[in-house]
Write an enzyme that holds these catalytic residues in place. Structure first.
Site, PDB file in Angstrom:
ATOM      1  N   ASP A 206     -34.795   0.470  48.354  1.00 12.92           N
ATOM      2  CA  ASP A 206     -33.886  -0.210  47.920  1.00 12.92           C
ATOM      3  C   ASP A 206     -34.054  -1.557  47.332  1.00 12.92           C
ATOM      4  OD1 ASP A 206     -32.451   2.462  48.093  1.00 12.92           O
ATOM      5  OD2 ASP A 206     -31.093   1.609  49.550  1.00 12.92           O
TER       6      ASP A 206
ATOM      7  N   SER B 256     -16.338 -13.783  48.668  1.00 11.13           N
ATOM      8  CA  SER B 256     -16.732 -12.739  47.684  1.00 11.13           C
ATOM      9  C   SER B 256     -15.255 -12.425  46.836  1.00 11.13           C
ATOM     10  CB  SER B 256     -17.249 -11.471  48.420  1.00 11.13           C
ATOM     11  OG  SER B 256     -16.791 -10.425  47.661  1.00 11.13           O
TER      12      SER B 256
HETATM   13  P1  ADP Z   1     -24.643   0.476  49.176  1.00 13.89           P
HETATM   14  O1  ADP Z   1     -25.678  -0.419  49.515  1.00 13.89           O
HETATM   15  O2  ADP Z   1     -25.068   1.689  48.962  1.00 13.89           O
HETATM   16  O3  ADP Z   1     -23.619  -0.041  48.060  1.00 13.89           O
HETATM   17  P2  ADP Z   1     -23.610  -0.009  51.603  1.00 13.89           P
HETATM   18  O4  ADP Z   1     -22.881   0.412  52.896  1.00 13.89           O
HETATM   19  O5  ADP Z   1     -25.251  -0.201  52.353  1.00 13.89           O
HETATM   20  O6  ADP Z   1     -23.705   0.574  50.730  1.00 13.89           O
HETATM   21  O7  ADP Z   1     -23.357  -1.601  51.618  1.00 13.89           O
HETATM   22  C1  ADP Z   1     -22.204  -2.076  51.181  1.00 13.89           C
HETATM   23  C2  ADP Z   1     -21.738  -3.212  51.941  1.00 13.89           C
HETATM   24  O8  ADP Z   1     -22.286  -4.443  51.364  1.00 13.89           O
HETATM   25  C3  ADP Z   1     -20.435  -3.571  51.717  1.00 13.89           C
HETATM   26  O9  ADP Z   1     -19.471  -2.933  52.750  1.00 13.89           O
HETATM   27  C4  ADP Z   1     -20.424  -5.116  51.907  1.00 13.89           C
HETATM   28  O10 ADP Z   1     -20.594  -5.422  53.269  1.00 13.89           O
HETATM   29  C5  ADP Z   1     -21.804  -5.522  51.282  1.00 13.89           C
HETATM   30  N1  ADP Z   1     -21.330  -6.059  49.730  1.00 13.89           N
HETATM   31  C6  ADP Z   1     -21.703  -5.371  48.835  1.00 13.89           C
HETATM   32  N2  ADP Z   1     -21.284  -5.898  47.487  1.00 13.89           N
HETATM   33  C7  ADP Z   1     -20.350  -6.768  48.043  1.00 13.89           C
HETATM   34  C8  ADP Z   1     -19.648  -7.760  47.412  1.00 13.89           C
HETATM   35  N3  ADP Z   1     -19.505  -7.924  46.306  1.00 13.89           N
HETATM   36  N4  ADP Z   1     -18.698  -8.658  48.168  1.00 13.89           N
HETATM   37  C9  ADP Z   1     -19.094  -8.663  49.515  1.00 13.89           C
HETATM   38  N5  ADP Z   1     -19.600  -7.744  50.370  1.00 13.89           N
HETATM   39  C10 ADP Z   1     -20.461  -6.893  49.440  1.00 13.89           C
HETATM   40 MG    MG Z   2     -26.980   0.010  51.076  1.00 13.80          MG
END
Ligand code: ADP
Ligand code: MG
Length: 385
Positions: free
Chosen positions: A170, A65
């Protein structure tokens, strides 16, 4: 994009051959009632996770990522949850679940993702990521799943593999999203209907408070407990109810007496009135009654602030700032205690709106918010170039 291809080549020493995107989501109305048998009304928005992919000749599954340094690699035969893989567990989890379900996957993939969905801000970057990986696997290995199956597996991975409590909202909002439509979703039995979003010159705007959601999890669990406690008491009188949202607001006086507790009563009043607002919102959408739509959004925020008490200084401040800057409506979206709010704004007045809202919010919180207009879009897609 060229840059992303370059990162891919530097990471994997080969060119990507496939490209996919998956959107974020906002919930328009129906907040904190998904776990009370209520209806929700989310929509997918024009913020995306993008993935570049190439097929491998061996059994390695690789994730990178742009938000993180390390490339995470594992053999397809060894995908058990391991906290050391952190964010990549979402990706490994989808493959783990597929293999557990009996699908044969012998050769792995190189996957690089990049995103303009803020991580952990309530726009469901996690659900977008999970659905994206499910969609990619389905496309590459030609399993023939429909989007509902992909969404259900994503929820299962988030709950059982990653061990994070979440409902169906979601993943469903993202997987089943369609352009200019929102999803009237029953989170209890996963039935849904798409409703046209007819908003004329008004657009949804995301107001990112940029305040970390610290309290979210503990307060979320506290609300779930309060609702369960209330339901137990109410079931002794209303024998045939299964959920708080089975009740209607004409019973509120009676309910107040039964509960005999101010806090519990406020929580229940939010659930019942919010559920009724979802139905009223759907009617208003069908009639194109924008004034009613705006009123319902504002009332939803008021209820979340005063009765459910999940807003907090940052969300309340940004919502007030938006209203003072000529949004016709504004409310928090998602779990609360930080994260994001949404507003309905005349598209032509957006620039002024943004400037004033940001200024008012900064004056009170010392934080610069991110504010952007969004389109309502369809779910995960393959991009053919
Ligand atoms: P939300 O779903 O509201 O954004 P969450 O805590 O449920 O918050 O999800 C966030 C997590 O999803 C991040 O901490 C990571 O583990 C994963 N994630 C989301 N976007 C990325 C990305 N672009 N690259 C890597 N991991 C990601
Ligand atoms: Mg989430």
């Amino acid at each position: 994009m060229e840059n992303l291809e370059k990162i891919f080549e530097e990471t994997y020493n080969t060119k990507p051959t496939l490209k996919y995107i998956s959107p974020a989501r906002i919930n328009l109305i129906g907040e904190h009632i998904d776990y009370n048998g209520g209806m929700v009304l989310p929509a997918a928005i024009s913020r995306y996770i993008t993935a570049l992919v190439s097929k491998r000749d061996d059994d390695l599954l690789c994730f990178k990522s742009t938000a993180f340094e390390k490339v995470e690699k594992r053999h397809l035969s060894d995908l058990k949850f391991n906290p050391k893989y952190d964010w990549a567990n979402y990706g490994f989890g989808i493959f783990y679940m597929l293999i557990k379900e009996g699908y044969r996957i012998e050769k792995g993939l190189n996957i690089l993702i990049t995103s303009n969905i803020p991580l952990g801000s309530g726009l469901s970057s996690s659900a977008s990521f999970l659905n994206l990986i499910g969609f990619i696997a389905n496309d590459v290995y030609e399993f023939g799943f429909d989007m509902k199956t992909i969404a259900s597996r994503s929820v299962e991975v988030e709950n059982k593999y990653c061990g994070l409590k979440c409902g169906i909202m979601d993943e469903a909002a993202i997987a089943l999203g369609e352009k200019d439509k929102c999803l009237l979703l029953n989170c209890d039995n996963f039935t849904y209907k798409l409703v046209n979003l007819n908003l004329g010159k008004y657009k949804f705007v995301v107001l990112q408070t940029n305040k970390p959601r610290k309290l979210t999890e503990s307060k979320y669990n506290e609300r779930v407990d309060e609702c369960q406690k209330s339901l137990k008491l109410l079931k002794e009188v209303y024998k045939d109810i299964h959920n708080l949202c089975d009740l209607r607001s004409d019973k509120l006086d009676e309910i107040k007496e039964i509960l005999n507790d101010d806090i519990l009563f406020k929580r229940v009043r939010h659930c019942i009135t919010e559920n009724e607002r979802v139905y009223a919102f759907k009617d208003a959408l069908e009639k194109g009654n924008i004034t009613k739509i705006a009123t319902l959004l504002d009332l939803s925020h008021k209820s979340l602030k005063e009765d459910y008490e999940v807003t907090g200084l940052h969300l309340d401040t940004i919502v007030e700032a938006a209203k003072a800057s000529k949004a016709i409506a504004s409310r928090m979206t998602g779990a609360g205690f930080g994260g994001c709010a949404i507003a309905l704004v005349d598209e032509d007045k957006f620039d002024k709106f943004k400037e004033k809202t940001a200024k008012l919010y900064f004056e009170k919180t010392n934080i610069i918010p991110d504010i952007y207009m969004v389109d309502i879009v369809s779910g995960p897609k393959k991009i053919e170039e």
